[in-house]
Design an enzyme around this catalytic site. Structure first.
Site, PDB file in Angstrom:
ATOM      1  N   GLU A  71      18.435 -16.120  -8.635  1.00  0.00           N
ATOM      2  CA  GLU A  71      17.943 -14.793  -8.991  1.00  0.00           C
ATOM      3  C   GLU A  71      17.300 -14.809 -10.382  1.00  0.00           C
ATOM      4  OE1 GLU A  71      17.195 -12.254  -7.532  1.00  0.00           O
ATOM      5  OE2 GLU A  71      17.205 -10.636  -8.979  1.00  0.00           O
ATOM      6  N   TRP A  90      -3.010  -2.619  -1.408  1.00  0.00           N
ATOM      7  CA  TRP A  90      -2.638  -4.006  -1.731  1.00  0.00           C
ATOM      8  C   TRP A  90      -3.300  -4.849  -0.654  1.00  0.00           C
ATOM      9  CZ3 TRP A  90       0.019  -8.214   0.320  1.00  0.00           C
ATOM     10  CH2 TRP A  90       0.568  -9.117  -0.593  1.00  0.00           C
ATOM     11  N   GLU A 136       8.603 -13.907 -11.294  1.00  0.00           N
ATOM     12  CA  GLU A 136       7.952 -12.656 -10.897  1.00  0.00           C
ATOM     13  C   GLU A 136       7.188 -12.003 -12.034  1.00  0.00           C
ATOM     14  OE1 GLU A 136      10.497 -10.397  -7.470  1.00  0.00           O
ATOM     15  OE2 GLU A 136      11.483 -10.582  -9.396  1.00  0.00           O
ATOM     16  N   LYS A 149      13.437 -13.839 -11.145  1.00  0.00           N
ATOM     17  CA  LYS A 149      13.036 -12.809 -12.110  1.00  0.00           C
ATOM     18  C   LYS A 149      11.979 -13.363 -13.056  1.00  0.00           C
ATOM     19  CE  LYS A 149      14.094  -9.894 -10.658  1.00  0.00           C
ATOM     20  NZ  LYS A 149      14.791  -9.808  -9.426  1.00  0.00           N
ATOM     21  N   HIS A 158      20.543 -35.400  -8.326  1.00  0.00           N
ATOM     22  CA  HIS A 158      19.738 -35.754  -7.160  1.00  0.00           C
ATOM     23  C   HIS A 158      18.276 -35.350  -7.335  1.00  0.00           C
ATOM     24  CE1 HIS A 158      23.351 -36.935  -5.051  1.00  0.00           C
ATOM     25  NE2 HIS A 158      23.908 -35.829  -5.490  1.00  0.00           N
ATOM     26  N   CYS A 206       0.819  -1.207   0.000  1.00  0.00           N
ATOM     27  CA  CYS A 206       0.000   0.000   0.000  1.00  0.00           C
ATOM     28  C   CYS A 206       0.859   1.265   0.000  1.00  0.00           C
ATOM     29  CB  CYS A 206      -0.878   0.037   1.231  1.00  0.00           C
ATOM     30  SG  CYS A 206      -1.813  -1.455   1.505  1.00  0.00           S
ATOM     31  N   ARG A 247       4.548   0.286  -6.150  1.00  0.00           N
ATOM     32  CA  ARG A 247       4.658  -0.548  -4.953  1.00  0.00           C
ATOM     33  C   ARG A 247       3.770  -1.790  -5.043  1.00  0.00           C
ATOM     34  NH1 ARG A 247       6.334   2.704  -0.247  1.00  0.00           N
ATOM     35  NH2 ARG A 247       5.105   1.351   1.084  1.00  0.00           N
ATOM     36  N   ASN A 251      -1.486   2.071   6.129  1.00  0.00           N
ATOM     37  CA  ASN A 251      -0.614   0.963   5.723  1.00  0.00           C
ATOM     38  C   ASN A 251      -0.294   0.170   6.974  1.00  0.00           C
ATOM     39  OD1 ASN A 251      -0.552   2.071   3.206  1.00  0.00           O
ATOM     40  ND2 ASN A 251       1.638   2.565   3.218  1.00  0.00           N
ATOM     41  N   GLY A 252      -0.236  -1.157   6.849  1.00  0.00           N
ATOM     42  CA  GLY A 252       0.103  -1.986   7.997  1.00  0.00           C
ATOM     43  C   GLY A 252      -1.031  -2.939   8.323  1.00  0.00           C
ATOM     44  N   LYS A 298       6.389  -3.988  -4.299  1.00  0.00           N
ATOM     45  CA  LYS A 298       7.789  -3.578  -4.322  1.00  0.00           C
ATOM     46  C   LYS A 298       8.392  -3.646  -2.929  1.00  0.00           C
ATOM     47  CE  LYS A 298      11.517  -1.871  -6.086  1.00  0.00           C
ATOM     48  NZ  LYS A 298      12.327  -2.910  -6.758  1.00  0.00           N
TER      49      LYS A 298
HETATM   50  C1  G6P Z   1       9.787  -7.677  -2.551  1.00  0.00           C
HETATM   51  C2  G6P Z   1      10.241  -7.093  -3.871  1.00  0.00           C
HETATM   52  C3  G6P Z   1      11.598  -7.687  -4.254  1.00  0.00           C
HETATM   53  C4  G6P Z   1      12.605  -7.440  -3.133  1.00  0.00           C
HETATM   54  C5  G6P Z   1      12.096  -7.965  -1.792  1.00  0.00           C
HETATM   55  C6  G6P Z   1      12.969  -7.502  -0.650  1.00  0.00           C
HETATM   56  O1  G6P Z   1       9.544  -9.037  -2.692  1.00  0.00           O
HETATM   57  O2  G6P Z   1       9.296  -7.380  -4.882  1.00  0.00           O
HETATM   58  O3  G6P Z   1      12.058  -7.071  -5.438  1.00  0.00           O
HETATM   59  O4  G6P Z   1      13.800  -8.086  -3.451  1.00  0.00           O
HETATM   60  O5  G6P Z   1      10.780  -7.461  -1.535  1.00  0.00           O
HETATM   61  O6  G6P Z   1      12.886  -6.109  -0.576  1.00  0.00           O
HETATM   62  P1  G6P Z   1      13.985  -5.179   0.050  1.00  0.00           P
HETATM   63  O7  G6P Z   1      13.459  -3.785  -0.144  1.00  0.00           O
HETATM   64  O8  G6P Z   1      14.079  -5.561   1.496  1.00  0.00           O
HETATM   65  O9  G6P Z   1      15.248  -5.424  -0.669  1.00  0.00           O
END
Ligand code: G6P
Length: 608
Positions: free
Chosen positions: A481, A74, A488, A485, A504, A2, A27, A98-99, A603
């Protein structure tokens, strides 16, 4: 997650708030809304779905007012819908939040028993009811917010308006980021610097337990008892253009292409070539992490993958034991942390709830805490003993790219620094490593020119419904990673495995429909990876590889391959990840997905 924007001004603030909601959209959100105070009381507009829906509603039913609040939601409590969107209102009060209000069920039951009728399923609405009740009793808006929040358990960043106080915003923070922006004849409350960066660079970062009352020309802060407190305003240096697309179709692609420049920024002033030393920022040097007995790294998501690379680099260069944990696991597993341990929290946003909670645990254990963050003065940065900033500028694409490579570059600097201080790295080796790092931005520029070739390969992979990513040693975190990606932003299943573990389990998956993305530049484990790939090939697997320039053996086994410069093993991840970012981006774009706003993702994950 949010996003909050609130504005109190001498002019109509609705256009500004809509623009600012657009800057919060990155976000992640599923509904949006605004509310203003005007002569007729509180006026509200909310819509489910994209911000465009809210803008269309505002075109049909215009709104104006000098004081307003806005929100991108969100969903946590209550499905995404217009009625669950924020602002939530009750009688003369409207709030954005938010929260998570953890005790909202008993509070709601109590309010309902007292005759309150609720119009949403949200935890937030109860706060509007509580403020309204308190206001009816004390007739003091900011005091009513304090009385109401004293009953709430959980985390919040809240901004409220009251129909009786049309020139006033009241805001409060507990474990969820909230800033006050100090403008010219206007002031703001926001969850995010970039939301109001076009209007001000001066911010007050609220602390947990802070309350603020603001008008267009005055801001006063107070604590839970109503006692006045002071907090210093800071000036943010971020370039506002960094939060624009600058001609790229998506923020993510722009941010991929920005990586050489941002790594250069991260290195600036920190590499001392003459002495082959690293000059960390003064507070980081003062931490003397070289004297700790071990280091615990904690992070989430992409930052966790950077942490895994940190382990390889610090153990190799400085012979200092490093453990790495996902923050949400670490915080609930009763970990062992001692006062002579070092603790590194890695977080782009500096606001991730689980990572923040782990920092507080490290503080309680008395460990030396270093934050590696991108956002200056973020909660994690402030809760740590020292912060090392990655200088990536705002990262808007939900799928992290430049934040990751600048984190890895920062960890490389830290590893060399610790290696020198602990006398495990001689000046010559340190100089070679630093030179290899210095070359990264220019070599990366050349690699980025192959984006169109990556797109052509992506085109051939669009029908795959699963991918396997393989890597060994420093390339295992890169495989993780790359798979992250892809998941996501393309919504295609992907799994990463250490190449040596293939026998394995994952080898059973291999057939002519499974693309196997192999990261295998020439390094200490190259020969072994090559054997693993012969096994994939023998079973008809499709290999797409990332290889060192001039590697004919592996390129012959591959349906497509991309090359990275011949370089020291420890900088290879900074190169290999670029192709994986581009591959995920192009597949997602070719499939027509909204690359910058992947479904369900946020985000910055500011709740558990
Ligand atoms: C969310 C974002 C990721 C990020 C992760 C950790 O999942 O979508 O892109 O890597 O949070 O966020 P931070 O701000 O702690 O790196």
């Amino acid at each position: 997650m949010c996003g909050i924007t609130g504005c109190v001004s001498t002019q109509d603030c609705v256009p500004l708030m809509i623009e600012s909601l657009g800057r919060l959209a990155y976000r992640g959100y599923d509904s949006a809304g605004v509310a203003v105070c005007d002569a007729g009381g509180i006026k509200l507009r909310r819509e489910h779905g994209k911000l465009e829906n809210l803008m269309a509603l505002l075109a049909r039913q215009p709104l104006s007012g000098r004081t307003g609040i806005g929100h991108t939601r969100w969903a946590t409590h209550g499905r995404p819908s217009e009625s669950n969107a924020h602002p939530q209102t009750y009688k003369k009060i409207a709030i954005v939040h938010n929260g998570i209000i953890e005790n909202f069920m008993p509070l709601r039951a109590e309010l309902e028993a007292g005759g309150h009728v609720f119009s949403s399923e949200t935890d937030t609405e109860i706060v509007a009811h509580l403020i309204s009740d308190a206001y009816e009793t004390c007739a003091d808006f900011s005091k009513a917010v304090r009385i109401a929040l004293a009953r709430v358990r959980g985390s919040y960043a809240i901004v409220a308006i009251c129909a009786d106080c049309p020139d006033e915003l009241v805001a409060a923070r507990l474990q969820s980021p909230l800033l006050v922006g100090l403008g010219n004849n206007m002031n703001f409350a926001t969850s995010d610097i970039s939301a109001v960066l076009p209007y001000t660079r001066r911010f007050i970062f609220l602390e947990d337990g802070d309350f603020v009352r603001m008008t267009h020309d005055a801001v006063s802060l107070f604590d839970a008892q109503g006692k006045i407190i002071t907090r210093e305003a800071k000036t943010i240096e971020w370039d506002i253009r960094a939060a624009e697309k600058q001609g790229y179709p998506h923020y993510m692609l722009k941010e991929i292409f920005e990586q050489p420049a941002k790594i250069t920024d991260t290195f600036r002033g920190r590499i001392l070539s003459e002495s082959a030393e690293v000059n960390l920022d003064a507070p980081v040097n003062a931490l003397e992490l070289e004297n700790v007995s071990r280091i615990q790294i904690v992070a989430c998501g992409t930052s966790y993958h950077a942490g895994l690379l940190g382990k390889y680099m610090i153990e190799k260069m400085a012979r200092l034991p490093v453990d790495v944990d996902v923050a949400s696991e670490y915080r609930y597993r009763d970990p062992i942390l001692k006062p002579d341990d070092g603790f590194i929290a890695i977080s782009q946003s500096g606001e991730t709830a689980d990572t923040y909670a782990c920092v507080k645990m490290a503080r309680a254990a008395g460990a030396k805490i270093l934050a590696i963050c991108n956002v200056m003065d973020s909660s994690i940065a402030r809760a740590s003993d020292a912060a090392f900033y990655t200088r990536a500028d705002p990262e808007i694409g939900v799928a992290s790219t430049k934040a990751f490579t600048t984190q890895v570059a920062s960890l490389a600097l830290l590893a060399i620094h610790l290696g020198r201080k602990r006398n495990f790295l001689d000046a010559e080796r340190a100089r070679t490593c630093l030179e290899a790092l210095r070359r990264v931005p220019s070599e990366m520029e050349v690699m980025l020119e192959q984006s169109d070739d990556v797109r052509k390969t992506a085109q051939k992979l669009l029908r795959a419904n699963s991918f396997l990513y393989l890597g060994r040693n420093v390339h295992y975190p890169i495989a993780l990673e790359g798979a992250l990606k892809l998941k996501e932003i393309t919504y295609i299943h992907a799994e990463a495995y250490p190449s040596g573990e293939m026998k394995h389990g994952p080898i059973a998956l291999i057939d002519d429909r499974l693309p196997v993305i192999v990261i295998a530049p020439k390094n200490s484990t190259y020969e072994k990876t090559l054997s693993n790939l012969q096994e994939v090939r023998a079973r008809g697997g499709r290999i797409i590889s990332i290889v060192s320039e001039g590697d004919e053996d592996l390129s012959k086994l591959s349906e497509a391959y991309f090359t990275i410069p011949n370089c020291d093993e420890f900088v290879q991840p900074l190169y290999s990840v670029i192709y994986l970012q581009l591959l995920a981006y192009h597949i997602a774009d070719l499939l027509g997905h909204d690359v910058d706003h992947p479904r369900n993702l946020a985000k910055s994950v500011t709740v558990e």
